[in-house]
Design a protein around this motif. Structure first.
Motif, PDB file in Angstrom:
ATOM      1  N   MET A   1       0.828  -1.205   0.000  1.00 18.53           N
ATOM      2  CA  MET A   1       0.000   0.000   0.000  1.00 18.53           C
ATOM      3  C   MET A   1       0.864   1.258   0.000  1.00 18.53           C
ATOM      4  O   MET A   1       0.591   2.230  -0.701  1.00 18.53           O
ATOM      5  CB  MET A   1      -0.919  -0.004   1.233  1.00 18.53           C
ATOM      6  CG  MET A   1      -1.868   1.170   1.271  1.00 18.53           C
ATOM      7  SD  MET A   1      -3.019   1.151  -0.120  1.00 18.53           S
ATOM      8  CE  MET A   1      -3.912   2.670   0.166  1.00 18.53           C
ATOM      9  N   ILE A   2       1.958   1.214   0.777  1.00 18.40           N
ATOM     10  CA  ILE A   2       2.846   2.372   0.848  1.00 18.40           C
ATOM     11  C   ILE A   2       3.439   2.673  -0.514  1.00 18.40           C
ATOM     12  O   ILE A   2       3.574   3.841  -0.912  1.00 18.40           O
ATOM     13  CB  ILE A   2       3.961   2.129   1.890  1.00 18.40           C
ATOM     14  CG1 ILE A   2       3.357   2.011   3.292  1.00 18.40           C
ATOM     15  CG2 ILE A   2       4.979   3.257   1.854  1.00 18.40           C
ATOM     16  CD1 ILE A   2       4.356   1.713   4.378  1.00 18.40           C
ATOM     17  N   ALA A   3       3.801   1.612  -1.251  1.00 22.19           N
ATOM     18  CA  ALA A   3       4.395   1.803  -2.577  1.00 22.19           C
ATOM     19  C   ALA A   3       3.428   2.536  -3.501  1.00 22.19           C
ATOM     20  O   ALA A   3       3.834   3.408  -4.282  1.00 22.19           O
ATOM     21  CB  ALA A   3       4.790   0.454  -3.182  1.00 22.19           C
ATOM     22  N   TYR A   4       2.133   2.210  -3.409  1.00 21.53           N
ATOM     23  CA  TYR A   4       1.142   2.880  -4.252  1.00 21.53           C
ATOM     24  C   TYR A   4       1.001   4.359  -3.881  1.00 21.53           C
ATOM     25  O   TYR A   4       0.816   5.218  -4.748  1.00 21.53           O
ATOM     26  CB  TYR A   4      -0.213   2.187  -4.127  1.00 21.53           C
ATOM     27  CG  TYR A   4      -0.244   0.797  -4.723  1.00 21.53           C
ATOM     28  CD1 TYR A   4       0.165   0.572  -6.039  1.00 21.53           C
ATOM     29  CD2 TYR A   4      -0.691  -0.286  -3.988  1.00 21.53           C
ATOM     30  CE1 TYR A   4       0.136  -0.693  -6.588  1.00 21.53           C
ATOM     31  CE2 TYR A   4      -0.735  -1.554  -4.530  1.00 21.53           C
ATOM     32  CZ  TYR A   4      -0.310  -1.762  -5.825  1.00 21.53           C
ATOM     33  OH  TYR A   4      -0.342  -3.017  -6.372  1.00 21.53           O
TER      34      TYR A   4
ATOM     35  N   LEU B   1       2.918  -3.629  -7.255  1.00 20.51           N
ATOM     36  CA  LEU B   1       2.312  -4.768  -7.948  1.00 20.51           C
ATOM     37  C   LEU B   1       3.010  -6.071  -7.584  1.00 20.51           C
ATOM     38  O   LEU B   1       2.360  -7.104  -7.386  1.00 20.51           O
ATOM     39  CB  LEU B   1       2.355  -4.546  -9.458  1.00 20.51           C
ATOM     40  CG  LEU B   1       1.468  -3.414  -9.989  1.00 20.51           C
ATOM     41  CD1 LEU B   1       1.727  -3.187 -11.473  1.00 20.51           C
ATOM     42  CD2 LEU B   1      -0.010  -3.728  -9.741  1.00 20.51           C
ATOM     43  N   LEU B   2       4.350  -6.033  -7.485  1.00 21.18           N
ATOM     44  CA  LEU B   2       5.083  -7.236  -7.105  1.00 21.18           C
ATOM     45  C   LEU B   2       4.766  -7.652  -5.673  1.00 21.18           C
ATOM     46  O   LEU B   2       4.623  -8.845  -5.372  1.00 21.18           O
ATOM     47  CB  LEU B   2       6.593  -7.006  -7.260  1.00 21.18           C
ATOM     48  CG  LEU B   2       7.118  -6.935  -8.698  1.00 21.18           C
ATOM     49  CD1 LEU B   2       8.600  -6.580  -8.706  1.00 21.18           C
ATOM     50  CD2 LEU B   2       6.889  -8.264  -9.423  1.00 21.18           C
ATOM     51  N   ALA B   3       4.649  -6.660  -4.789  1.00 23.26           N
ATOM     52  CA  ALA B   3       4.296  -6.978  -3.400  1.00 23.26           C
ATOM     53  C   ALA B   3       2.897  -7.577  -3.316  1.00 23.26           C
ATOM     54  O   ALA B   3       2.612  -8.423  -2.461  1.00 23.26           O
ATOM     55  CB  ALA B   3       4.386  -5.720  -2.532  1.00 23.26           C
ATOM     56  N   GLY B   4       2.024  -7.151  -4.223  1.00 26.25           N
ATOM     57  CA  GLY B   4       0.657  -7.670  -4.229  1.00 26.25           C
ATOM     58  C   GLY B   4       0.537  -9.088  -4.724  1.00 26.25           C
ATOM     59  O   GLY B   4      -0.544  -9.701  -4.625  1.00 26.25           O
ATOM     60  N   LEU B   5       1.624  -9.656  -5.270  1.00 26.28           N
ATOM     61  CA  LEU B   5       1.571 -11.046  -5.742  1.00 26.28           C
ATOM     62  C   LEU B   5       1.318 -12.034  -4.607  1.00 26.28           C
ATOM     63  O   LEU B   5       0.862 -13.151  -4.837  1.00 26.28           O
ATOM     64  CB  LEU B   5       2.883 -11.406  -6.442  1.00 26.28           C
ATOM     65  CG  LEU B   5       3.122 -10.774  -7.818  1.00 26.28           C
ATOM     66  CD1 LEU B   5       4.496 -11.159  -8.336  1.00 26.28           C
ATOM     67  CD2 LEU B   5       2.033 -11.216  -8.790  1.00 26.28           C
ATOM     68  N   ALA B   6       1.629 -11.597  -3.373  1.00 20.97           N
ATOM     69  CA  ALA B   6       1.407 -12.497  -2.229  1.00 20.97           C
ATOM     70  C   ALA B   6      -0.068 -12.841  -2.076  1.00 20.97           C
ATOM     71  O   ALA B   6      -0.415 -13.920  -1.559  1.00 20.97           O
ATOM     72  CB  ALA B   6       1.927 -11.841  -0.954  1.00 20.97           C
ATOM     73  N   ASP B   7      -0.944 -11.957  -2.520  1.00 21.37           N
ATOM     74  CA  ASP B   7      -2.386 -12.200  -2.397  1.00 21.37           C
ATOM     75  C   ASP B   7      -2.998 -12.734  -3.684  1.00 21.37           C
ATOM     76  O   ASP B   7      -4.209 -12.970  -3.744  1.00 21.37           O
ATOM     77  CB  ASP B   7      -3.090 -10.885  -2.024  1.00 21.37           C
ATOM     78  CG  ASP B   7      -2.590 -10.322  -0.706  1.00 21.37           C
ATOM     79  OD1 ASP B   7      -2.295 -11.132   0.199  1.00 21.37           O
ATOM     80  OD2 ASP B   7      -2.480  -9.085  -0.590  1.00 21.37           O
ATOM     81  N   ALA B   8      -2.173 -12.919  -4.710  1.00 21.49           N
ATOM     82  CA  ALA B   8      -2.681 -13.406  -5.990  1.00 21.49           C
ATOM     83  C   ALA B   8      -2.809 -14.932  -5.965  1.00 21.49           C
ATOM     84  O   ALA B   8      -2.168 -15.599  -5.149  1.00 21.49           O
ATOM     85  CB  ALA B   8      -1.758 -12.973  -7.122  1.00 21.49           C
TER      86      ALA B   8
ATOM     87  N   VAL C   1      -0.954 -17.568 -10.852  1.00 18.83           N
ATOM     88  CA  VAL C   1      -0.628 -16.238 -11.374  1.00 18.83           C
ATOM     89  C   VAL C   1       0.683 -15.749 -10.788  1.00 18.83           C
ATOM     90  O   VAL C   1       1.557 -15.220 -11.509  1.00 18.83           O
ATOM     91  CB  VAL C   1      -1.763 -15.245 -11.057  1.00 18.83           C
ATOM     92  CG1 VAL C   1      -1.360 -13.827 -11.467  1.00 18.83           C
ATOM     93  CG2 VAL C   1      -3.046 -15.660 -11.745  1.00 18.83           C
ATOM     94  N   ALA C   2       0.855 -15.903  -9.479  1.00 22.24           N
ATOM     95  CA  ALA C   2       2.074 -15.436  -8.816  1.00 22.24           C
ATOM     96  C   ALA C   2       3.306 -16.129  -9.381  1.00 22.24           C
ATOM     97  O   ALA C   2       4.328 -15.484  -9.658  1.00 22.24           O
ATOM     98  CB  ALA C   2       1.964 -15.670  -7.310  1.00 22.24           C
ATOM     99  N   VAL C   3       3.216 -17.450  -9.541  1.00 21.57           N
ATOM    100  CA  VAL C   3       4.359 -18.203 -10.065  1.00 21.57           C
ATOM    101  C   VAL C   3       4.691 -17.781 -11.493  1.00 21.57           C
ATOM    102  O   VAL C   3       5.852 -17.582 -11.850  1.00 21.57           O
ATOM    103  CB  VAL C   3       4.076 -19.723 -10.011  1.00 21.57           C
ATOM    104  CG1 VAL C   3       5.160 -20.496 -10.753  1.00 21.57           C
ATOM    105  CG2 VAL C   3       3.999 -20.189  -8.564  1.00 21.57           C
TER     106      VAL C   3
END
Length: 337
Positions: free
Chosen positions: A1-4, A42-49, A53-55
């Motif tokens: 969130m901070i990155a955004y 976006l990369l940090a958000g991959l944890a919730d994907a 998709v993440a892989v």
């Protein structure tokens, strides 16, 4: 969130900078930082994907990081060979080849550091990578914003169209590079003339003096080129004293101010040169926007690197200071390790 949030802040700074003056390199840096933090978010958000998709995204990112530099270095070397074959062996034509060989050299040092387990070599490579990373970030900022700047519409009516010279063939003939600028200038002139009243038709200034190996001033050859193709003679003004781009700007500005104080203009050069020319126009106090004309694809990489190098050195106190700080950080790491 901070990155955004950080990305949004830099995007707002970019928007404000463009509205204040398009011709600032800080706009390019703000845009680059906004994109960088957006990608980090976006990369940090991959944890919730979803796992699949993440892989997939991570594999693609790793492949780009691993193979991208190798492919890019190979393309730069190939372009360098093409430049030498078509343009001859000159320092300016060797930039893409040297950049490609330099990238292969850095990759070789990285492999050597891993294989040898040398602390000294590892720190040297790490320091070199930090410097390369910093310069590469600025280069990508430059490329990205130059691309956008070249596609911004001319937002105001202009009193003048200024064409920058670029040398002559055989001392008197207009080369393809300069012909491209003149054709683009004619298009801009016709567009502006269609918006203006008859008594306020814009004037086209051809700017370029006589070089030591030229039989006549570049501006005279440029004017002859246009006249031979039906351009109205009474709408051409010749600036025939300048030897550099800075002088193109200053002497053309003097002509415009003498006739129409506070005049606005559109400056025409080649697309690879447009953004740096815009920075120079701002520095010279010229009230105008720069547009670019097409350039041969093989010529673009070396020309673009030359333009970036000039901008990098224009802000050398900051850029070289940061590079020195990175070297000192490497030295500190060596002492501490």
């Amino acid at each position: 969130m901070i990155a955004y949030v950080v990305a949004a802040v830099f995007l707002a700074l970019f928007g404000a900078g463009v509205l204040r003056d398009r011709r600032r390199f800080s706009n390019a840096v703000y845009l680059g930082l906004a994109v960088t933090f957006l990608c980090l978010g976006l990369l940090a958000g991959l944890a919730d994907a979803p796992p699949g998709v993440a892989v997939t995204v991570m594999v693609v990112v790793l492949l780009v990081l691993a193979l991208g530099p190798v492919v890019l270095a190979g393309l730069l070397c190939a372009n360098g060979v093409t430049m030498i074959r078509k343009e001859g062996v000159r320092p300016a034509n060797l930039l893409s080849l040297l950049a490609g060989l330099g990238m292969f050299g850095v990759m070789g040092l990285m492999v050597a550091a891993v294989v040898s387990h040398s602390k000294t070599l590892s720190i040297v490579v790490g320091t070199l990578l930090m410097i390369v990373g910093y310069v590469s970030f600025l280069f990508l900022c430059f490329i990205g914003y130059a691309f956008l700047y070249g596609r911004m519409r001319i937002r105001r009516d202009a009193d003048y169209v200024v064409v920058l010279g670029s040398g002559l063939i055989g001392g008197r003939r207009v080369p393809p590079l300069l012909a491209s600028r003149l054709e683009r200038a004619r298009q801009v002139y016709e567009t502006l003339a269609g918006r203006r009243e008859v008594d306020r038709t814009p004037v086209l200034i051809v700017s370029g003096g006589r070089g030591p190996d030229e039989e006549l001033a570049e501006s005279h050859a440029m004017a002859d080129y246009l006249l031979e193709r039906g351009f109205p003679a009474d709408r051409i003004v010749r600036e025939d004293r300048s030897r550099t781009t800075e002088e193109n700007m200053l002497f053309s500005k003097a002509l415009m101010e003498a006739e129409r104080p506070g005049a606005e203009c559109v400056i025409v050069t080649n697309n690879f040169h447009a953004f740096r020319a815009a920075l120079m126009a701002r520095k010279a106090g010229v009230n105008g926007q720069v547009v670019g004309s097409p350039t041969a694809a093989y010529f673009w990489p070396s020309a673009t690197m030359r333009e970036f190098a000039a901008i990098f050195l224009e802000y050398r106190s900051v850029n070289l200071g940061i590079c020195v700080a990175l070297v000192l950080a490497g030295c500190l790491a060596y002492v501490v390790a």
